[in-house]
Design an enzyme around this catalytic site. Sequence first.
Site, short mmCIF file in Angstrom:
data_model
loop_
_atom_site.label_atom_id
_atom_site.label_comp_id
_atom_site.label_asym_id
_atom_site.label_seq_id
_atom_site.Cartn_x
_atom_site.Cartn_y
_atom_site.Cartn_z
N TYR A 169 41.10 -93.71 19.84
CA TYR A 169 40.13 -94.36 20.17
C TYR A 169 40.73 -95.79 19.67
O TYR A 169 40.18 -97.08 20.37
CB TYR A 169 38.75 -94.46 19.69
CG TYR A 169 38.08 -92.51 20.32
CD1 TYR A 169 38.46 -93.13 21.73
CD2 TYR A 169 37.60 -91.83 19.12
CE1 TYR A 169 37.91 -91.97 22.09
CE2 TYR A 169 37.13 -90.80 19.60
CZ TYR A 169 37.65 -90.76 20.51
OH TYR A 169 36.72 -89.91 21.07
N ARG A 184 36.48 -94.19 13.50
CA ARG A 184 36.27 -92.64 14.06
C ARG A 184 37.71 -92.82 14.40
O ARG A 184 38.37 -93.64 15.79
CB ARG A 184 35.39 -92.84 15.04
CG ARG A 184 35.13 -91.65 16.16
CD ARG A 184 33.90 -91.84 16.82
NE ARG A 184 34.19 -91.13 17.85
CZ ARG A 184 33.62 -91.35 18.79
NH1 ARG A 184 33.65 -92.14 19.83
NH2 ARG A 184 34.03 -89.40 19.89
N ASN A 239 30.08 -96.31 29.33
CA ASN A 239 30.85 -95.65 28.48
C ASN A 239 30.22 -94.35 27.89
O ASN A 239 29.76 -94.64 27.09
CB ASN A 239 32.32 -96.30 27.55
CG ASN A 239 32.67 -95.14 26.86
OD1 ASN A 239 32.73 -93.49 26.80
ND2 ASN A 239 33.74 -95.22 26.21
N HIS A 272 37.01 -94.97 29.73
CA HIS A 272 37.04 -93.90 28.37
C HIS A 272 37.91 -95.22 28.03
O HIS A 272 38.74 -95.54 28.41
CB HIS A 272 37.18 -92.59 28.21
CG HIS A 272 35.97 -92.15 29.61
ND1 HIS A 272 35.36 -91.30 28.48
CD2 HIS A 272 36.02 -91.54 30.42
CE1 HIS A 272 34.48 -91.17 29.45
NE2 HIS A 272 34.66 -91.48 31.12
N ARG A 314 42.89 -84.19 26.88
CA ARG A 314 42.86 -83.82 25.80
C ARG A 314 42.29 -82.79 26.33
O ARG A 314 43.04 -82.06 26.68
CB ARG A 314 41.46 -85.15 25.19
CG ARG A 314 42.61 -86.35 25.02
CD ARG A 314 41.10 -87.53 24.37
NE ARG A 314 40.48 -86.67 23.06
CZ ARG A 314 39.64 -87.33 23.01
NH1 ARG A 314 39.11 -88.56 23.28
NH2 ARG A 314 38.98 -87.16 21.70
N ALA A 373 30.45 -88.41 24.53
CA ALA A 373 29.84 -87.50 25.07
C ALA A 373 29.49 -86.68 25.91
O ALA A 373 29.44 -85.85 26.72
CB ALA A 373 29.95 -86.54 23.56
N PRO A 384 27.18 -91.75 22.49
CA PRO A 384 26.47 -91.62 21.68
C PRO A 384 28.64 -92.27 20.56
O PRO A 384 29.78 -91.62 21.82
CB PRO A 384 26.78 -90.25 21.41
CG PRO A 384 27.43 -90.21 23.01
CD PRO A 384 26.50 -91.09 23.72
N ASN A 385 28.19 -92.57 19.41
CA ASN A 385 29.51 -92.43 18.68
C ASN A 385 30.10 -93.52 19.06
O ASN A 385 31.52 -93.96 17.77
CB ASN A 385 30.18 -91.45 18.33
CG ASN A 385 29.61 -89.84 17.68
OD1 ASN A 385 28.90 -90.09 17.24
ND2 ASN A 385 29.36 -89.00 19.02
N GLU A 438 32.65 -96.46 35.37
CA GLU A 438 33.11 -95.28 34.20
C GLU A 438 34.84 -95.84 33.50
O GLU A 438 35.02 -95.52 33.97
CB GLU A 438 33.24 -94.08 35.11
CG GLU A 438 33.48 -92.95 33.99
CD GLU A 438 33.69 -91.49 34.58
OE1 GLU A 438 33.79 -91.24 35.66
OE2 GLU A 438 33.62 -90.09 33.76
C1 DQA Z 1 35.07 -91.36 25.19
C2 DQA Z 1 36.01 -89.68 25.70
C3 DQA Z 1 34.78 -89.20 25.38
O1 DQA Z 1 35.35 -87.39 25.67
C4 DQA Z 1 34.29 -88.88 24.15
O2 DQA Z 1 32.94 -87.39 24.04
C5 DQA Z 1 33.52 -90.17 23.66
C6 DQA Z 1 34.91 -91.53 24.07
C7 DQA Z 1 36.17 -92.09 25.33
O3 DQA Z 1 35.56 -93.31 25.53
O4 DQA Z 1 37.16 -92.07 25.33
O5 DQA Z 1 33.15 -90.22 22.45
O6 DQA Z 1 34.20 -91.54 26.31
#
Ligand code: DQA
Length: 155
Positions: free
Chosen positions: A23, A18, A74, A100, A107, A77, A10-11, A98
Site C-alpha cells: 500500500y 499496514r 475506496n 484502490h 493480487r 475489503a 476498512p483498514n 472507484e
Molecule cells: C484496497 C484493495 C483491497 O483489496 C483491500 O482489501 C484494501 C485496500 C486498495 O486500496 O488497494 O483494504 O482497496
Amino acid sequence: MKPIFILNGPNLNLIGEREPEIYGVATLAGIEQSLREQAAKEELEIVFRQTNHEGALVDWIQEARHAASALILNAGAYTHTSVAVLDALRALSLPVVEVHLSNIYKRESFRHRSFVSPAVTGVICGFGARSYKLALAAIVEILESSASATRGLHA
Ligand code: DQA
C-alpha cells in the site's frame, strides 16, 4: 458547487503502517492533505472520511445522493464482499470513481472481483497514493465538461 465526497472503507486508516510493500508509505492523513491542496487549486471542496463499518459507508453513500457533486470511493475489503455498498451506489446518479492503492488484479484471485465496479463511472487502481490524485483529476474533468455542456444548453 457541492463538495466531492472521498470515502474510505476498512483498514485504510492503517495505511502507511499496514503492508507498506503493497500500500506504500503514505498515510491517509497525508493523502487527504494532498487532495485538499489539489481541490483548492480547482476551487473545489472535498469531504474526506474513513470508516471500518459497512453501515457507515452505506449511510455516507446515501448522504452523497443530495450532498455531493461526485464520489471517489475506496471501499477496501468491502469492494469484494458488499452487496449493500453496490445497492447504495446504484441509488446514486453522480460521477463515481472507484479507487484502490494496489493493483487488485495482480493480487489474490478473491480481490479480482469488485462488487463496486458495475455501479461506477470508472476504476483507477495500482498507482498507490497517486490513484486518488488521478481519480480527483478525472472527476474535475467530468464536472467541467458537464458544466460546459449545461452552459451550451443555456447559451
Ligand atoms: C484496497 C484493495 C483491497 O483489496 C483491500 O482489501 C484494501 C485496500 C486498495 O486500496 O488497494 O483494504 O482497496
